[in-house]
Motif scaffolding. Structure first.
Motif, PDB file in Angstrom:
ATOM      1  N   GLU A   8     -17.893  17.482 -11.407  1.00  0.00           N
ATOM      2  CA  GLU A   8     -18.084  16.923 -12.743  1.00  0.00           C
ATOM      3  C   GLU A   8     -19.271  15.970 -12.690  1.00  0.00           C
ATOM      4  O   GLU A   8     -19.300  15.054 -11.878  1.00  0.00           O
ATOM      5  N   ASN A  10     -21.138  13.192 -14.760  1.00  0.00           N
ATOM      6  CA  ASN A  10     -20.881  12.312 -15.893  1.00  0.00           C
ATOM      7  C   ASN A  10     -22.180  11.727 -16.409  1.00  0.00           C
ATOM      8  O   ASN A  10     -23.029  11.299 -15.637  1.00  0.00           O
ATOM      9  N   PRO A  14     -24.311  13.968 -22.432  1.00  0.00           N
ATOM     10  CA  PRO A  14     -23.964  15.220 -21.761  1.00  0.00           C
ATOM     11  C   PRO A  14     -24.669  16.448 -22.328  1.00  0.00           C
ATOM     12  O   PRO A  14     -24.957  17.390 -21.584  1.00  0.00           O
ATOM     13  N   TYR A  36     -16.557  17.961 -22.649  1.00  0.00           N
ATOM     14  CA  TYR A  36     -16.771  18.507 -21.306  1.00  0.00           C
ATOM     15  C   TYR A  36     -17.402  19.888 -21.476  1.00  0.00           C
ATOM     16  O   TYR A  36     -16.826  20.763 -22.115  1.00  0.00           O
ATOM     17  N   SER A  54     -19.728  16.064 -18.412  1.00  0.00           N
ATOM     18  CA  SER A  54     -18.912  15.387 -19.416  1.00  0.00           C
ATOM     19  C   SER A  54     -19.504  14.047 -19.794  1.00  0.00           C
ATOM     20  O   SER A  54     -20.338  13.495 -19.083  1.00  0.00           O
ATOM     21  N   ARG A  55     -19.042  13.553 -20.943  1.00  0.00           N
ATOM     22  CA  ARG A  55     -19.409  12.190 -21.330  1.00  0.00           C
ATOM     23  C   ARG A  55     -18.614  11.269 -20.421  1.00  0.00           C
ATOM     24  O   ARG A  55     -17.392  11.291 -20.402  1.00  0.00           O
ATOM     25  N   GLY A  56     -19.326  10.500 -19.629  1.00  0.00           N
ATOM     26  CA  GLY A  56     -18.659   9.634 -18.667  1.00  0.00           C
ATOM     27  C   GLY A  56     -17.845   8.548 -19.342  1.00  0.00           C
ATOM     28  O   GLY A  56     -18.313   7.908 -20.285  1.00  0.00           O
ATOM     29  N   HIS A  62     -21.708   7.208 -15.269  1.00  0.00           N
ATOM     30  CA  HIS A  62     -22.730   8.076 -14.681  1.00  0.00           C
ATOM     31  C   HIS A  62     -22.318   8.399 -13.258  1.00  0.00           C
ATOM     32  O   HIS A  62     -21.816   7.544 -12.545  1.00  0.00           O
TER      33      HIS A  62
END
Length: 119
Positions: A8, A10, A14, A36, A54-56, A62
Motif C-alpha cells: 500500500e 499512502n 492518491p 484505495y 490510498s489516501r494516507g 505518506h
C-alpha cells in the motif's frame, strides 16, 4: 509463515500517485473503493506483487506498507505487540478479508491480512 501478499502506497493525493505509477511503470489501476486504488503490477505470464494506492490516514499520511497474510489475526497481533509493535488500526472487516495496521518496533508500518474462510 506470514508471506507478503501486497503493498500500500499512502499519499495525500492518491489520484496523482495512481496516474504516476500507471504512466511510468504501466501498472493497471482499477476503480477506487474507500479511497484505495487497486494496482496490478504484473501480467498473467509475468506476475508481480499487487497492491494499491490510498489516501494516507493521519497516522500514516505518506509512505509504503507491506501487507502480510496471517492465519490468525489475533495470534499475529498478540505476538507482534509482545515483540514491540504498536497497533495503529484495530481489526477491520471487508468482504473477503480482515485487515489491521501495526507499526513495528523500528517504526515501519505493516498491514496484517487474514482471508475469510469459505463457508
Amino acid at each position: 509463515m506470514g508471506r507478503v501478499i501486497g503493498f500500500e502506497l499512502n499519499s495525500q493525493d492518491p489520484e496523482k500517485a495512481a496516474a504516476f505509477y500507471s504512466n511510468v511503470f504501466g501498472w493497471k489501476m482499477t476503480e477506487p473503493q474507500w479511497e484505495y486504488w487497486p494496482a496490478a503490477t504484473g501480467e498473467e505470464n509475468n506476475t508481480g506483487i499487487d497492491g494499491g494506492i490510498s489516501r494516507g490516514p493521519s497516522d500514516f499520511p505518506h509512505g509504503t506498507r507491506i501487507h502480510i497474510e496471517v492465519e490468525s489475526m489475533e495470534d499475529a497481533i498478540s505476538k507482534a505487540v509482545i515483540n514491540g509493535a504498536r497497533i495503529v488500526s484495530e481489526i477491520m472487516e471487508f468482504d473477503d478479508f480482515f485487515l489491521a495496521y501495526l507499526v513495528d518496533p523500528v517504526g515501519l508500518g505493516i498491514g496484517l491480512v487474514q482471508k475469510k474462510q469459505d463457508e
